[in-house]
Scaffold this motif. Structure first.
Motif, PDB file in Angstrom:
ATOM      1  N   ARG A   1      -5.290   7.520  -6.794  1.00 53.85           N
ATOM      2  CA  ARG A   1      -4.954   8.937  -6.616  1.00 53.85           C
ATOM      3  C   ARG A   1      -6.093   9.864  -7.002  1.00 53.85           C
ATOM      4  O   ARG A   1      -6.161  11.002  -6.540  1.00 53.85           O
ATOM      5  N   TYR A   2      -7.001   9.366  -7.857  1.00 52.51           N
ATOM      6  CA  TYR A   2      -8.124  10.216  -8.273  1.00 52.51           C
ATOM      7  C   TYR A   2      -9.012  10.615  -7.094  1.00 52.51           C
ATOM      8  O   TYR A   2      -9.766  11.586  -7.173  1.00 52.51           O
TER       9      TYR A   2
ATOM     10  N   LYS B   1       0.831  -1.190   0.000  1.00 50.56           N
ATOM     11  CA  LYS B   1       0.000   0.000   0.000  1.00 50.56           C
ATOM     12  C   LYS B   1       0.873   1.251   0.000  1.00 50.56           C
ATOM     13  O   LYS B   1       1.874   1.325   0.715  1.00 50.56           O
ATOM     14  N   VAL B   2       0.477   2.203  -0.809  1.00 56.55           N
ATOM     15  CA  VAL B   2       1.209   3.467  -0.912  1.00 56.55           C
ATOM     16  C   VAL B   2       0.441   4.506  -0.104  1.00 56.55           C
ATOM     17  O   VAL B   2      -0.622   4.964  -0.507  1.00 56.55           O
ATOM     18  N   ASP B   3       0.962   4.843   1.060  1.00 55.85           N
ATOM     19  CA  ASP B   3       0.310   5.810   1.930  1.00 55.85           C
ATOM     20  C   ASP B   3       0.273   7.183   1.263  1.00 55.85           C
ATOM     21  O   ASP B   3       1.281   7.637   0.706  1.00 55.85           O
ATOM     22  N   ILE B   4      -0.887   7.821   1.320  1.00 55.52           N
ATOM     23  CA  ILE B   4      -1.052   9.104   0.632  1.00 55.52           C
ATOM     24  C   ILE B   4      -0.109  10.170   1.183  1.00 55.52           C
ATOM     25  O   ILE B   4       0.418  10.993   0.434  1.00 55.52           O
ATOM     26  N   GLN B   5       0.137  10.137   2.492  1.00 62.82           N
ATOM     27  CA  GLN B   5       1.020  11.140   3.075  1.00 62.82           C
ATOM     28  C   GLN B   5       2.454  10.954   2.594  1.00 62.82           C
ATOM     29  O   GLN B   5       3.153  11.913   2.274  1.00 62.82           O
ATOM     30  N   LYS B   6       2.894   9.682   2.530  1.00 64.50           N
ATOM     31  CA  LYS B   6       4.251   9.414   2.040  1.00 64.50           C
ATOM     32  C   LYS B   6       4.375   9.791   0.563  1.00 64.50           C
ATOM     33  O   LYS B   6       5.393  10.324   0.128  1.00 64.50           O
ATOM     34  N   TYR B   7       3.319   9.496  -0.187  1.00 64.84           N
ATOM     35  CA  TYR B   7       3.330   9.846  -1.612  1.00 64.84           C
ATOM     36  C   TYR B   7       3.395  11.365  -1.789  1.00 64.84           C
ATOM     37  O   TYR B   7       4.174  11.876  -2.604  1.00 64.84           O
ATOM     38  N   GLN B   8       2.597  12.081  -1.016  1.00 67.66           N
ATOM     39  CA  GLN B   8       2.607  13.543  -1.100  1.00 67.66           C
ATOM     40  C   GLN B   8       3.961  14.108  -0.689  1.00 67.66           C
ATOM     41  O   GLN B   8       4.409  15.119  -1.227  1.00 67.66           O
TER      42      GLN B   8
ATOM     43  N   ASN C   1       1.990  25.010 -12.605  1.00 70.05           N
ATOM     44  CA  ASN C   1       0.551  25.099 -12.812  1.00 70.05           C
ATOM     45  C   ASN C   1      -0.077  23.713 -12.637  1.00 70.05           C
ATOM     46  O   ASN C   1       0.620  22.728 -12.388  1.00 70.05           O
ATOM     47  N   GLU C   2      -1.385  23.636 -12.776  1.00 66.56           N
ATOM     48  CA  GLU C   2      -2.087  22.382 -12.509  1.00 66.56           C
ATOM     49  C   GLU C   2      -1.616  21.255 -13.424  1.00 66.56           C
ATOM     50  O   GLU C   2      -1.389  20.122 -12.977  1.00 66.56           O
ATOM     51  N   ASP C   3      -1.442  21.551 -14.714  1.00 65.07           N
ATOM     52  CA  ASP C   3      -1.000  20.528 -15.655  1.00 65.07           C
ATOM     53  C   ASP C   3       0.395  20.026 -15.307  1.00 65.07           C
ATOM     54  O   ASP C   3       0.672  18.824 -15.350  1.00 65.07           O
ATOM     55  N   GLN C   4       1.293  20.945 -14.963  1.00 67.87           N
ATOM     56  CA  GLN C   4       2.660  20.564 -14.618  1.00 67.87           C
ATOM     57  C   GLN C   4       2.692  19.749 -13.331  1.00 67.87           C
ATOM     58  O   GLN C   4       3.443  18.778 -13.219  1.00 67.87           O
ATOM     59  N   LEU C   5       1.855  20.142 -12.372  1.00 60.91           N
ATOM     60  CA  LEU C   5       1.808  19.411 -11.106  1.00 60.91           C
ATOM     61  C   LEU C   5       1.253  18.007 -11.315  1.00 60.91           C
ATOM     62  O   LEU C   5       1.749  17.034 -10.726  1.00 60.91           O
ATOM     63  N   ASN C   6       0.251  17.876 -12.167  1.00 61.75           N
ATOM     64  CA  ASN C   6      -0.293  16.545 -12.469  1.00 61.75           C
ATOM     65  C   ASN C   6       0.742  15.671 -13.164  1.00 61.75           C
ATOM     66  O   ASN C   6       0.844  14.473 -12.890  1.00 61.75           O
ATOM     67  N   SER C   7       1.505  16.265 -14.073  1.00 60.93           N
ATOM     68  CA  SER C   7       2.572  15.518 -14.748  1.00 60.93           C
ATOM     69  C   SER C   7       3.621  15.060 -13.745  1.00 60.93           C
ATOM     70  O   SER C   7       4.138  13.934 -13.834  1.00 60.93           O
ATOM     71  N   LEU C   8       3.934  15.932 -12.791  1.00 61.18           N
ATOM     72  CA  LEU C   8       4.896  15.571 -11.754  1.00 61.18           C
ATOM     73  C   LEU C   8       4.362  14.426 -10.897  1.00 61.18           C
ATOM     74  O   LEU C   8       5.096  13.479 -10.576  1.00 61.18           O
ATOM     75  N   ARG C   9       3.089  14.489 -10.538  1.00 61.43           N
ATOM     76  CA  ARG C   9       2.492  13.409  -9.738  1.00 61.43           C
ATOM     77  C   ARG C   9       2.538  12.079 -10.490  1.00 61.43           C
ATOM     78  O   ARG C   9       2.827  11.029  -9.900  1.00 61.43           O
ATOM     79  N   ASP C  10       2.256  12.131 -11.782  1.00 63.79           N
ATOM     80  CA  ASP C  10       2.321  10.905 -12.588  1.00 63.79           C
ATOM     81  C   ASP C  10       3.750  10.367 -12.638  1.00 63.79           C
ATOM     82  O   ASP C  10       3.972   9.153 -12.574  1.00 63.79           O
ATOM     83  N   TYR C  11       4.707  11.271 -12.785  1.00 59.76           N
ATOM     84  CA  TYR C  11       6.118  10.871 -12.839  1.00 59.76           C
ATOM     85  C   TYR C  11       6.520  10.189 -11.532  1.00 59.76           C
ATOM     86  O   TYR C  11       7.192   9.136 -11.549  1.00 59.76           O
ATOM     87  N   ILE C  12       6.103  10.760 -10.406  1.00 60.97           N
ATOM     88  CA  ILE C  12       6.427  10.179  -9.101  1.00 60.97           C
ATOM     89  C   ILE C  12       5.754   8.823  -8.939  1.00 60.97           C
ATOM     90  O   ILE C  12       6.359   7.862  -8.441  1.00 60.97           O
ATOM     91  N   TRP C  13       4.500   8.703  -9.392  1.00 60.19           N
ATOM     92  CA  TRP C  13       3.793   7.424  -9.295  1.00 60.19           C
ATOM     93  C   TRP C  13       4.499   6.346 -10.129  1.00 60.19           C
ATOM     94  O   TRP C  13       4.708   5.230  -9.669  1.00 60.19           O
ATOM     95  N   GLU C  14       4.869   6.700 -11.356  1.00 61.14           N
ATOM     96  CA  GLU C  14       5.568   5.745 -12.212  1.00 61.14           C
ATOM     97  C   GLU C  14       6.912   5.359 -11.606  1.00 61.14           C
ATOM     98  O   GLU C  14       7.353   4.216 -11.722  1.00 61.14           O
ATOM     99  N   ASN C  15       7.569   6.322 -10.951  1.00 59.14           N
ATOM    100  CA  ASN C  15       8.819   6.027 -10.256  1.00 59.14           C
ATOM    101  C   ASN C  15       8.593   5.035  -9.122  1.00 59.14           C
ATOM    102  O   ASN C  15       9.397   4.125  -8.909  1.00 59.14           O
TER     103      ASN C  15
END
Length: 715
Positions: A711-712, A52-59, A78-92
């Motif tokens: 994450r949604y 399980k990936v804890d939301i706090q650790k992910y954030q 901006n929102e698009d860049q932040l979403n791209s960053l979140r996706d990058y971290i998730w894939e990592n």
């Protein structure tokens, strides 16, 4: 006895009551358990291979990477860049779990000593793949230089004593460095595993020669083509059985790894009215008048007009000017004030040009900080006298536990600032204007600093310019009118059928789309997370949502409806119906065109059957053939040409994506200027195979791993 008999007569009722009570107790316990699980799951960003990936650790991971980007000058995503960053971290996260699991089975590790040695050596490919480390690569040696890191630390430490922004940057660097080392260790482990996989790949002279020929043996061909669009779609019958057969044929290509939803949605954009434009223009005209009157401070005019561009009070290089205005500003004359005008970025602008100068873009200097010290003023005066009297600057600096080293600053350091405090303005003004070697005593709010400019270089033109820039936006009144109309439309629609029925009446269009829970928006419209969350958590098929307002750039209204739920696995036939239909049409059109070309044995005969003929040169097996008559490349044609000898005509029509083809190979030869080198070609082929093997292996491991992305729920 009568009482006992009466109690016995109530037996069945008592049993029912007790049973209901027991069921209620069990149900309540079950409800509490489910609720507990729901609360527990609500703290998880997802699940990766049972972990399980804890939301706090992910954030926290996202926040750490944001700090890294901030350190590299990429702030305020901006929102698009932040979403791209979140996706990058998730894939990592997914990649790291896969690698760590496999590495553990194989006994692969990365020790602290190994990490230190990699940094000392500075040439490992993982360094270039790690954020921040790549910024400290020596341009001469092309390797990571730890001395540059130490020099940067020392520079920022000195700057932190006199500059609050530098102090924040220094603290940020120290926080980020441990994370960078951890990321490097993960990259090294990944590299070890990939190299282990790559060791399973071999090459041979036969494969090398075939690969060389595929890229360098060229054919000149005559191509006769009949396009599929020469047959009307309405003349082709496509049955449900055809679609089902095609679905079964292509089923594996429709495999999905996350839940999807088929939706309908309506979006309305709110635009500024003429009244809104007129009111904004009045503000701009007032700013222009105030600029011309020259009786109000520039900073007050900028503030009163609520300009999006601040006035720093320092000359700016061309690169620091708004890109849409830079060309015109550099051509203005001193004292000129423009009339209000509309720019390509949908803004109204007024510009006052106050001067142009040529100055150094880079300044070398050194400082002694007395910030926070008692008797700073007296100490500062004595230091200035001592240095002017011939005392070495660095010797005096050592008395105050400072090194007094020379450091460089470029104008980018202040030009990127949104505002400057009075202290910072004095500091930067002194740096850009003080004569070389003159010692300056700067009295700042927190104490004094002694500053000496020692060198300048990089002479550039700079501009003193004040800009009032305002976005052409709609008023609250305009927005409310659009919102009320849209709300009325949604309230009258009530469901999906109503949405379709009412849209045209209100001047809207209903759009269709399939979305997954890994997306962040509806149809790429920013700030639609709540709508996405509703679709995947609460929506029922056939229902429509509430009105989602202030979407996009705060200028869009949205309503969505759920058409169908598609669990992960295989996409339903309905959701891929258009793809299936086009594929069936292509098959049937090719069959018709093949009948038309049956028995054709030459280009002339094909032309007589209505085919268009093109001469195509330099055809190789490794690249799709571009067919001028069809205006698109056809990979199938490249393979077919390679299988026909020079001078021969193809035996059967070739099925392409856009048409049916017959061809004749005119001649074939190896490309001029190239020569087969077996060793070199084997090495290239091995590198390509290694990348392909590693990629396929990791993809296979990923597809076999249970991954759930929640994450949604959070953003």
């Amino acid at each position: 006895m009568a009482a006992i008999g009466k109690i016995r007569s109530w037996g069945p009722v008592l049993v029912i009551v007790l049973a209901l009570g027991l069921i209620g107790f069990i149900a309540q316990d079950g409800f509490n358990t489910c609720r507990g699980r729901a609360q527990m799951d609500s703290s998880n960003a997802g699940n990766i291979g049972g972990e399980k990936v804890d939301i706090q650790k992910y954030q926290t991971l996202v926040g750490e990477y944001q700090e890294l980007l901030k350190l590299q000058g990429r702030d305020n995503l901006n929102e698009d860049q932040l979403n791209s960053l979140r996706d990058y971290i998730w894939e990592n996260c997914v990649q790291n779990v896969i690698i760590e699991k496999e590495a553990k089975k194989l006994g692969l590790t990365v020790t602290d000593e190994e990490l230190v040695n990699v940094l000392k050596d500075g040439t490992h490919p993982a360094i270039a793949q790690t954020p921040l480390l790549s910024d400290f690569v020596n341009p001469q040696t092309q390797s990571f230089d730890v001395n540059q890191v130490n020099a940067y630390r020392e520079y920022m430490k000195q700057q932190a004593q006199v500059n609050a922004q530098a102090a924040e940057q220094y603290a940020l660097f120290e926080r980020c460095w441990p994370r960078v080392e951890k990321m490097l260790a993960q990259k090294l482990l990944e590299n070890k595993y990939q190299m282990l996989l790559a060791g399973c790949v071999l090459s041979n002279p036969v494969s090398a020669k075939a690969a060389f020929d595929n890229q360098n043996v060229e054919s000149n061909v005559l191509v006769a083509s009949l396009a599929y669009n020469s047959i009307n779609d309405n003349d082709i019958e496509v049955s449900d059985a055809d679609l089902k057969a095609k679905y079964d044929e292509l089923k594996e290509t429709f495999k999905t790894y996350q839940d999807t939803r088929d939706i309908k949605y309506v979006v309305a954009q709110v635009l500024p009215s003429q009244k809104d434009r007129d009111e904004l223009m009045a503000i701009m005209q007032k700013a222009a008048e105030d600029f011309r009157a020259d009786s109000i401070a520039v900073t007050d005019i900028i503030r009163n007009a609520q300009s999006s561009v601040a006035y720093l009070g320092l000359p700016l290089s061309r690169a620091a000017l708004p890109s849409d205005l830079a060309d015109s500003i550099t051509k203005m004359s001193v004292g000129q004030v423009t009339a209000p005008f509309e720019s390509r970025d949908k803004t109204f602008n007024v510009v006052k040009f106050m001067g142009k100068t040529t100055m150094a873009d880079s300044v070398e200097f050194r400082i002694i900080s007395l910030m926070g010290m008692q008797n700073a003023v007296a100490s500062a005066d004595s230091i200035v006298k001592a240095i002017n009297g011939g005392a070495p600057f660095d010797s005096i600096a050592k008395k105050y536990n400072q090194r007094g080293e020379k450091i460089w600053m470029t104008s980018k350091e202040y030009e990127s600032a949104p505002t400057l405090s009075a202290d910072n303005k004095l500091y930067y003004n002194t740096l850009i204007s003080a004569p070389v070697n003159e010692v300056k005593n700067l009295a700042l709010s927190q104490g004094n600093i002694i500053l000496q400019v020692t060198d300048r270089k990089g002479s550039v033109e700079k501009y003193d310019v004040a800009i009032v820039k305002r976005a052409i936006d709609f008023s609250n009144e305009t927005y409310n009118e659009a919102y009320n109309k849209f709300s009325q439309f949604v309230s009258e629609s009530q469901n999906l059928e109503g949405l379709d029925a009412k849209a045209a009446e209100y001047g809207y269009s209903v759009l269709d789309r399939t979305i997954s829970n890994t997306e962040h928006t509806i149809a790429g419209i920013r700030s639609t997370h709540d709508a996405l969350k509703w679709l995947f958590t609460d929506a029922e098929v056939g229902h429509i949502s509430q009105v989602y307002d202030r979407c996009g750039d705060n200028d869009r209204l949205l309503v969505v409806g759920l058409s169908q739920v598609n669990p992960k696995g295989y996409a339903s036939m309905t959701s891929v119906n258009d793809v299936l239909k086009q594929s069936v049409l292509r098959d049937k059109k090719f069959a018709k065109l093949s009948e038309q070309l049956a028995g054709v044995k030459s280009i002339a005969e094909a032309q007589a059957k209505g085919a268009r003929v093109d001469t195509v040169a330099h055809v190789t097996f490794g690249s799709p053939v571009y067919v001028p008559a069809i205006s698109m490349p056809e990979a199938a044609l490249s393979g077919a040409v390679a299988g026909v000898a020079a001078g021969e005509f193809t035996k059967a029509p070739v099925k392409g994506n856009a048409g049916a083809y017959l061809f004749q190979v005119l001649n074939r030869a190896t490309r001029e200027g190239v020569q087969f080198n077996a060793a070199q070609q084997e090495s290239t082929l091995r590198q390509q195979a290694m990348q392909q093997t590693v990629g396929m292996a990791l993809q296979e491991l990923r597809s076999n791993m249970d991954i759930k992305d929640n994450r949604y729920i959070f953003f």
